[in-house]
Design a protein around this motif. Sequence first.
Motif, PDB file in Angstrom:
ATOM      1  N   PRO A  79       0.827  -1.208   0.000  1.00 25.12           N
ATOM      2  CA  PRO A  79       0.000   0.000   0.000  1.00 25.12           C
ATOM      3  C   PRO A  79       0.864   1.262   0.000  1.00 25.12           C
ATOM      4  O   PRO A  79       1.915   1.304   0.624  1.00 25.12           O
ATOM      5  CB  PRO A  79      -0.819  -0.111   1.287  1.00 25.12           C
ATOM      6  CG  PRO A  79      -0.193  -1.183   2.100  1.00 25.12           C
ATOM      7  CD  PRO A  79       0.653  -2.015   1.202  1.00 25.12           C
ATOM      8  N   GLY A  80       0.418   2.251  -0.772  1.00 28.09           N
ATOM      9  CA  GLY A  80       1.125   3.527  -0.831  1.00 28.09           C
ATOM     10  C   GLY A  80       2.212   3.602  -1.886  1.00 28.09           C
ATOM     11  O   GLY A  80       2.806   4.658  -2.076  1.00 28.09           O
ATOM     12  N   TYR A  81       2.501   2.524  -2.589  1.00 26.86           N
ATOM     13  CA  TYR A  81       3.520   2.520  -3.633  1.00 26.86           C
ATOM     14  C   TYR A  81       2.850   2.618  -4.996  1.00 26.86           C
ATOM     15  O   TYR A  81       1.710   2.194  -5.172  1.00 26.86           O
ATOM     16  CB  TYR A  81       4.353   1.235  -3.573  1.00 26.86           C
ATOM     17  CG  TYR A  81       5.319   1.186  -2.418  1.00 26.86           C
ATOM     18  CD1 TYR A  81       6.669   1.413  -2.613  1.00 26.86           C
ATOM     19  CD2 TYR A  81       4.878   0.909  -1.131  1.00 26.86           C
ATOM     20  CE1 TYR A  81       7.559   1.362  -1.550  1.00 26.86           C
ATOM     21  CE2 TYR A  81       5.758   0.854  -0.063  1.00 26.86           C
ATOM     22  CZ  TYR A  81       7.100   1.081  -0.284  1.00 26.86           C
ATOM     23  OH  TYR A  81       7.970   1.034   0.768  1.00 26.86           O
ATOM     24  N   ALA A  82       3.576   3.138  -5.978  1.00 28.03           N
ATOM     25  CA  ALA A  82       3.072   3.234  -7.345  1.00 28.03           C
ATOM     26  C   ALA A  82       3.585   2.042  -8.153  1.00 28.03           C
ATOM     27  O   ALA A  82       4.724   1.608  -7.972  1.00 28.03           O
ATOM     28  CB  ALA A  82       3.544   4.528  -7.986  1.00 28.03           C
ATOM     29  N   ASP A  90       1.853 -13.665 -17.214  1.00 28.44           N
ATOM     30  CA  ASP A  90       2.711 -14.647 -16.543  1.00 28.44           C
ATOM     31  C   ASP A  90       3.300 -14.111 -15.232  1.00 28.44           C
ATOM     32  O   ASP A  90       4.081 -14.786 -14.582  1.00 28.44           O
ATOM     33  CB  ASP A  90       3.839 -15.087 -17.469  1.00 28.44           C
ATOM     34  CG  ASP A  90       4.852 -13.986 -17.734  1.00 28.44           C
ATOM     35  OD1 ASP A  90       4.456 -12.795 -17.746  1.00 28.44           O
ATOM     36  OD2 ASP A  90       6.033 -14.306 -17.938  1.00 28.44           O
ATOM     37  N   ARG A  91       2.897 -12.898 -14.828  1.00 31.35           N
ATOM     38  CA  ARG A  91       3.432 -12.311 -13.596  1.00 31.35           C
ATOM     39  C   ARG A  91       2.463 -12.561 -12.438  1.00 31.35           C
ATOM     40  O   ARG A  91       1.270 -12.324 -12.535  1.00 31.35           O
ATOM     41  CB  ARG A  91       3.644 -10.812 -13.771  1.00 31.35           C
ATOM     42  CG  ARG A  91       4.172 -10.145 -12.500  1.00 31.35           C
ATOM     43  CD  ARG A  91       4.562  -8.707 -12.693  1.00 31.35           C
ATOM     44  NE  ARG A  91       3.524  -7.936 -13.331  1.00 31.35           N
ATOM     45  CZ  ARG A  91       3.762  -6.834 -14.032  1.00 31.35           C
ATOM     46  NH1 ARG A  91       4.990  -6.387 -14.175  1.00 31.35           N
ATOM     47  NH2 ARG A  91       2.769  -6.175 -14.593  1.00 31.35           N
ATOM     48  N   LEU A  92       3.021 -13.004 -11.320  1.00 29.57           N
ATOM     49  CA  LEU A  92       2.252 -13.241 -10.105  1.00 29.57           C
ATOM     50  C   LEU A  92       2.294 -11.971  -9.263  1.00 29.57           C
ATOM     51  O   LEU A  92       3.357 -11.523  -8.860  1.00 29.57           O
ATOM     52  CB  LEU A  92       2.847 -14.423  -9.334  1.00 29.57           C
ATOM     53  CG  LEU A  92       2.083 -14.911  -8.121  1.00 29.57           C
ATOM     54  CD1 LEU A  92       0.755 -15.523  -8.539  1.00 29.57           C
ATOM     55  CD2 LEU A  92       2.909 -15.943  -7.362  1.00 29.57           C
ATOM     56  N   ASN A  93       1.124 -11.372  -9.028  1.00 31.57           N
ATOM     57  CA  ASN A  93       1.013 -10.179  -8.188  1.00 31.57           C
ATOM     58  C   ASN A  93       0.575 -10.602  -6.794  1.00 31.57           C
ATOM     59  O   ASN A  93      -0.464 -11.237  -6.638  1.00 31.57           O
ATOM     60  CB  ASN A  93      -0.016  -9.200  -8.748  1.00 31.57           C
ATOM     61  CG  ASN A  93       0.496  -8.475  -9.971  1.00 31.57           C
ATOM     62  OD1 ASN A  93       1.678  -8.214 -10.098  1.00 31.57           O
ATOM     63  ND2 ASN A  93      -0.400  -8.147 -10.859  1.00 31.57           N
ATOM     64  N   VAL A  94       1.374 -10.253  -5.808  1.00 35.49           N
ATOM     65  CA  VAL A  94       1.070 -10.564  -4.413  1.00 35.49           C
ATOM     66  C   VAL A  94       0.822  -9.240  -3.703  1.00 35.49           C
ATOM     67  O   VAL A  94       1.726  -8.424  -3.569  1.00 35.49           O
ATOM     68  CB  VAL A  94       2.233 -11.333  -3.747  1.00 35.49           C
ATOM     69  CG1 VAL A  94       1.916 -11.630  -2.294  1.00 35.49           C
ATOM     70  CG2 VAL A  94       2.545 -12.607  -4.518  1.00 35.49           C
ATOM     71  N   ARG A  95      -0.412  -9.017  -3.278  1.00 35.45           N
ATOM     72  CA  ARG A  95      -0.752  -7.777  -2.557  1.00 35.45           C
ATOM     73  C   ARG A  95      -0.662  -8.037  -1.064  1.00 35.45           C
ATOM     74  O   ARG A  95      -1.172  -9.038  -0.566  1.00 35.45           O
ATOM     75  CB  ARG A  95      -2.156  -7.324  -2.912  1.00 35.45           C
ATOM     76  CG  ARG A  95      -2.290  -6.922  -4.355  1.00 35.45           C
ATOM     77  CD  ARG A  95      -3.707  -6.461  -4.654  1.00 35.45           C
ATOM     78  NE  ARG A  95      -3.911  -6.289  -6.062  1.00 35.45           N
ATOM     79  CZ  ARG A  95      -3.598  -5.199  -6.764  1.00 35.45           C
ATOM     80  NH1 ARG A  95      -3.061  -4.174  -6.147  1.00 35.45           N
ATOM     81  NH2 ARG A  95      -3.811  -5.138  -8.049  1.00 35.45           N
ATOM     82  N   VAL A  96       0.028  -7.111  -0.369  1.00 40.20           N
ATOM     83  CA  VAL A  96       0.180  -7.229   1.073  1.00 40.20           C
ATOM     84  C   VAL A  96      -0.350  -5.959   1.728  1.00 40.20           C
ATOM     85  O   VAL A  96      -0.425  -4.902   1.099  1.00 40.20           O
ATOM     86  CB  VAL A  96       1.655  -7.481   1.487  1.00 40.20           C
ATOM     87  CG1 VAL A  96       2.175  -8.789   0.918  1.00 40.20           C
ATOM     88  CG2 VAL A  96       2.543  -6.335   1.064  1.00 40.20           C
ATOM     89  N   ASN A  97      -0.706  -6.051   3.012  1.00 39.95           N
ATOM     90  CA  ASN A  97      -1.169  -4.871   3.747  1.00 39.95           C
ATOM     91  C   ASN A  97       0.006  -4.254   4.512  1.00 39.95           C
ATOM     92  O   ASN A  97       1.157  -4.650   4.335  1.00 39.95           O
ATOM     93  CB  ASN A  97      -2.343  -5.229   4.670  1.00 39.95           C
ATOM     94  CG  ASN A  97      -1.978  -6.236   5.738  1.00 39.95           C
ATOM     95  OD1 ASN A  97      -0.804  -6.486   6.028  1.00 39.95           O
ATOM     96  ND2 ASN A  97      -2.989  -6.830   6.339  1.00 39.95           N
TER      97      ASN A  97
END
Length: 108
Positions: A79-82, A90-97
């Motif tokens: 969060p807070g990053y661009a 083929d890219r794995l996006n991992v969202r964290v808090n």
Amino acid sequence: MSIKLCLSFTSLLLLTACAPMNQTNPPREPAPQPPRVSSGEDACGANRVQDRVGRRYDEALGESMRDQSSAGALRVMRPGYAYTLDYREDRLNVRVNENEEITDIGCG
């Protein structure tokens, strides 16, 4: 008489500056094709690592997720990053808090 000549010359310069120039534009290249978005396929293997949602993220966990999913790349989104909006199936996006807990895993 020199004032008339000076005014005439100035007027001529102003008109010349406003005249359109015969400049040809270089030929345009066609626009690139838009990216292909897979039709619901799990190209990055996100379905194989959904059991990690809720766990605390660290580098070792990220590497094991990339290996198990067979993704071409891994991107951790905090969060807070661009981030770029380019789509890579083929890219794995991992969202964290804020606590580095995984909240979502998907392709893109």
